[in-house]
Enzyme design. Sequence first.
Site, PDB file in Angstrom:
ATOM      1  N   THR A   1      31.397  24.620  11.336  1.00  0.00           N
ATOM      2  CA  THR A   1      30.851  25.616  12.268  1.00  0.00           C
ATOM      3  C   THR A   1      30.638  26.924  11.512  1.00  0.00           C
ATOM      4  OG1 THR A   1      31.909  24.630  14.184  1.00  0.00           O
ATOM      5  CG2 THR A   1      31.499  26.990  14.321  1.00  0.00           C
TER       6      THR A   1
ATOM      7  N   ARG B   1      30.497  16.870  25.613  1.00  0.00           N
ATOM      8  CA  ARG B   1      31.679  17.728  25.411  1.00  0.00           C
ATOM      9  C   ARG B   1      31.243  19.176  25.127  1.00  0.00           C
ATOM     10  NH1 ARG B   1      33.602  20.063  20.483  1.00  0.00           N
ATOM     11  NH2 ARG B   1      35.749  20.742  20.711  1.00  0.00           N
ATOM     12  N   VAL B   2      31.971  20.117  25.692  1.00  0.00           N
ATOM     13  CA  VAL B   2      31.640  21.525  25.486  1.00  0.00           C
ATOM     14  C   VAL B   2      32.577  22.123  24.450  1.00  0.00           C
ATOM     15  CG1 VAL B   2      31.548  23.792  26.601  1.00  0.00           C
ATOM     16  CG2 VAL B   2      30.640  21.775  27.783  1.00  0.00           C
ATOM     17  N   SER B   3      31.987  22.688  23.405  1.00  0.00           N
ATOM     18  CA  SER B   3      32.767  23.334  22.344  1.00  0.00           C
ATOM     19  C   SER B   3      33.203  24.732  22.799  1.00  0.00           C
ATOM     20  CB  SER B   3      31.871  23.420  21.112  1.00  0.00           C
ATOM     21  OG  SER B   3      32.043  24.617  20.430  1.00  0.00           O
TER      22      SER B   3
ATOM     23  N   THR C   1      36.726  29.138  14.793  1.00  0.00           N
ATOM     24  CA  THR C   1      36.396  27.790  14.326  1.00  0.00           C
ATOM     25  C   THR C   1      37.663  26.955  14.435  1.00  0.00           C
ATOM     26  OG1 THR C   1      35.587  26.475  12.460  1.00  0.00           O
ATOM     27  CG2 THR C   1      36.790  28.482  11.900  1.00  0.00           C
ATOM     28  N   GLY C   2      37.490  25.639  14.381  1.00  0.00           N
ATOM     29  CA  GLY C   2      38.660  24.760  14.514  1.00  0.00           C
ATOM     30  C   GLY C   2      38.577  23.971  15.805  1.00  0.00           C
TER      31      GLY C   2
ATOM     32  N   GLY D   1      38.218  23.055  19.216  1.00  0.00           N
ATOM     33  CA  GLY D   1      37.685  23.829  20.335  1.00  0.00           C
ATOM     34  C   GLY D   1      38.586  23.865  21.558  1.00  0.00           C
TER      35      GLY D   1
HETATM   36  N1  ASP Z   1      35.146  24.826  17.239  1.00  0.00           N
HETATM   37  C1  ASP Z   1      34.192  23.769  17.088  1.00  0.00           C
HETATM   38  C2  ASP Z   1      34.321  22.804  18.240  1.00  0.00           C
HETATM   39  O1  ASP Z   1      35.401  22.544  18.702  1.00  0.00           O
HETATM   40  C3  ASP Z   1      34.345  22.996  15.812  1.00  0.00           C
HETATM   41  C4  ASP Z   1      34.506  23.819  14.580  1.00  0.00           C
HETATM   42  O2  ASP Z   1      34.732  24.995  14.605  1.00  0.00           O
HETATM   43  O3  ASP Z   1      34.375  23.238  13.509  1.00  0.00           O
HETATM   44  O4  ASP Z   1      33.332  22.278  18.648  1.00  0.00           O
END
Ligand code: ASP
Length: 293
Positions: A154, A182-184, A203-204, A206
């Site tokens: 992301t 799915r909602v991020s 990020t990470g 969600g």
């Molecule tokens: N936060 C994003 C999600 O959960 C994924 C990511 O940050 O890599 O969709």
Amino acid sequence: MVPRLIIHGGAGLIESPDFTERQYEKALRKAIKETYSVLLQKGSRQAVLYGIRLLEDDPLFNAGYGSRLQKDGRVRMSAAIMDSVSQKFSGVINICNVRHPIDVADTLSKRRHAVLAGRGATEYARRRKMEYCSPLAPHRLKEHAEKVKGESGTVGIVAVDHKGCICAGTSTGGVGYETPGRVSDSATVAGTYASRVCGVSCTGQGESIVNQAVAAKIVARVEDGVSLASAVQRLVGIARQKKLRIGLISLDCYGNILVGNGYNTKVLYAKHEGTKIDTFLTQPHDHEHVPRH
Ligand code: ASP
């Protein structure tokens, strides 16, 4: 105010064997250099849009072209932007086949209904003749065939310009192989938020970011007088204790830049503080960041 800028390239890092850490660093360094000159000339909102567009075009990153596929083999992307002057959050959730989801999010900031999802978002982009793109990159098709799930790639930017306007933006293809629809967190106030005191892009994982209301909570604490460093540290402490894979970048109105990495989470980022560029990779549980150059 010296304009400042931080960009992240996601948490978790490089799961695709097709790319190296060095390639990610190179891409981030190039993006931050170009984005910083836009920041100087056109201000923080235009810089965030410019930088995110660059990364959405780069298949290394899980946003725009090169986004991960959901379980049904379709790419659905999400993006959001908010700045401290307009104080308007706008975003798109699960939009399909547009080159720059962040631009669609940007145009929505001028509309009464500022967050659109799914077919409505895609149709809105078509009506506005926003650029079409098939975001399917070969390495993502391979990952999908192997049912690879991830939490990386992301992209997000937080910038402050010489007038003190803070802007935060995030763009993502999601976690990969998720339940269709799915909602991020990225296009929610948990993943992207900015006010006159600070801005945050996450990020990470969600679901964890939403459960902790990360971006909005950090901004609210700073508005209540807590320093950005304490607000980030508190969040990171909880994430590590609860074993949550949360990463974030943030910047406040005094020009402080903070990166947070929760449990077992690495965040790849680059920052520009006016005179020099640094790229870093935070290590899981490291309090010190590891300089890459
Ligand atoms: N936060 C994003 C999600 O959960 C994924 C990511 O940050 O890599 O969709």
